[in-house]
Motif scaffolding. Structure first.
Motif, PDB file in Angstrom:
ATOM      1  N   THR A  71      -1.315   0.814   7.040  1.00 37.33           N
ATOM      2  CA  THR A  71      -1.038   1.566   5.827  1.00 37.33           C
ATOM      3  C   THR A  71      -0.282   0.648   4.876  1.00 37.33           C
ATOM      4  N   LEU A  72      -0.763   0.551   3.647  1.00 34.91           N
ATOM      5  CA  LEU A  72      -0.153  -0.330   2.658  1.00 34.91           C
ATOM      6  C   LEU A  72       0.818   0.430   1.776  1.00 34.91           C
ATOM      7  N   ASP A  73       2.003  -0.123   1.600  1.00 39.82           N
ATOM      8  CA  ASP A  73       2.949   0.370   0.609  1.00 39.82           C
ATOM      9  C   ASP A  73       2.632  -0.408  -0.663  1.00 39.82           C
ATOM     10  N   MET A  74       1.961   0.223  -1.608  1.00 33.75           N
ATOM     11  CA  MET A  74       1.464  -0.471  -2.794  1.00 33.75           C
ATOM     12  C   MET A  74       2.584  -1.117  -3.602  1.00 33.75           C
ATOM     13  N   ASP A  75       3.770  -0.506  -3.638  1.00 35.50           N
ATOM     14  CA  ASP A  75       4.887  -1.119  -4.356  1.00 35.50           C
ATOM     15  C   ASP A  75       5.283  -2.438  -3.703  1.00 35.50           C
ATOM     16  N   SER A  76       5.311  -2.460  -2.381  1.00 35.46           N
ATOM     17  CA  SER A  76       5.672  -3.678  -1.656  1.00 35.46           C
ATOM     18  C   SER A  76       4.621  -4.761  -1.835  1.00 35.46           C
ATOM     19  N   VAL A  77       3.354  -4.378  -1.729  1.00 36.81           N
ATOM     20  CA  VAL A  77       2.275  -5.353  -1.887  1.00 36.81           C
ATOM     21  C   VAL A  77       2.272  -5.906  -3.309  1.00 36.81           C
ATOM     22  N   SER A  79       4.702  -6.203  -5.368  1.00 34.20           N
ATOM     23  CA  SER A  79       5.858  -7.050  -5.654  1.00 34.20           C
ATOM     24  C   SER A  79       5.849  -8.318  -4.806  1.00 34.20           C
ATOM     25  N   LEU A  83       1.462  -7.631   3.604  1.00 30.93           N
ATOM     26  CA  LEU A  83       1.442  -6.938   4.884  1.00 30.93           C
ATOM     27  C   LEU A  83       0.631  -7.755   5.858  1.00 30.93           C
TER      28      LEU A  83
END
Length: 106
Positions: A71-77, A79, A83
């Motif tokens: 599952t991707l955290d779009m904010d983390s990716v 910035s 992942l």
């Protein structure tokens, strides 16, 4: 309703049928006819419908088995966090380059 009428006479359908035994739960099927491609979890009751204009030539059927998921955290990716996904025999890193990021870094 429209579903009760069945496919239009000009439409083409592909149906999947399980032959002997249960289907694996981690399988996916892709069917391409002409410029139209459809992808779905492998399901013996799934029907793929294609427009009649694509009935000539060849169809392409591909089967895929899931080898990893995350599952991707779009904010983390977005910035730059990215992942890592571990698979049975490999590991990959998923990230993104937002438009303009390369220009700002230069």
């Amino acid at each position: 309703g429209a579903r009760d009428r069945g496919p239009s006479p000009a439409a083409m359908e592909f149906c999947l049928e399980a032959l002997g035994g249960a289907l694996p739960k981690d399988m996916y099927v892709s069917v391409r006819v002409g410029d139209v491609q459809k992808l779905s979890k492998l399901n013996p009751r799934r029907t793929f419908k294609f427009p009649s204009k694509d009935q000539r030539g060849k169809a392409k059927l591909e089967l895929f088995r899931k080898v990893g998921a995350a599952t991707l955290d779009m904010d983390s990716v977005a910035s730059g966090g990215g992942l890592e996904v571990q698979m049975a025999d490999a590991r990959i890193r998923v990230g993104t380059d937002l438009p303009g990021e390369a220009a700002r870094a230069a």
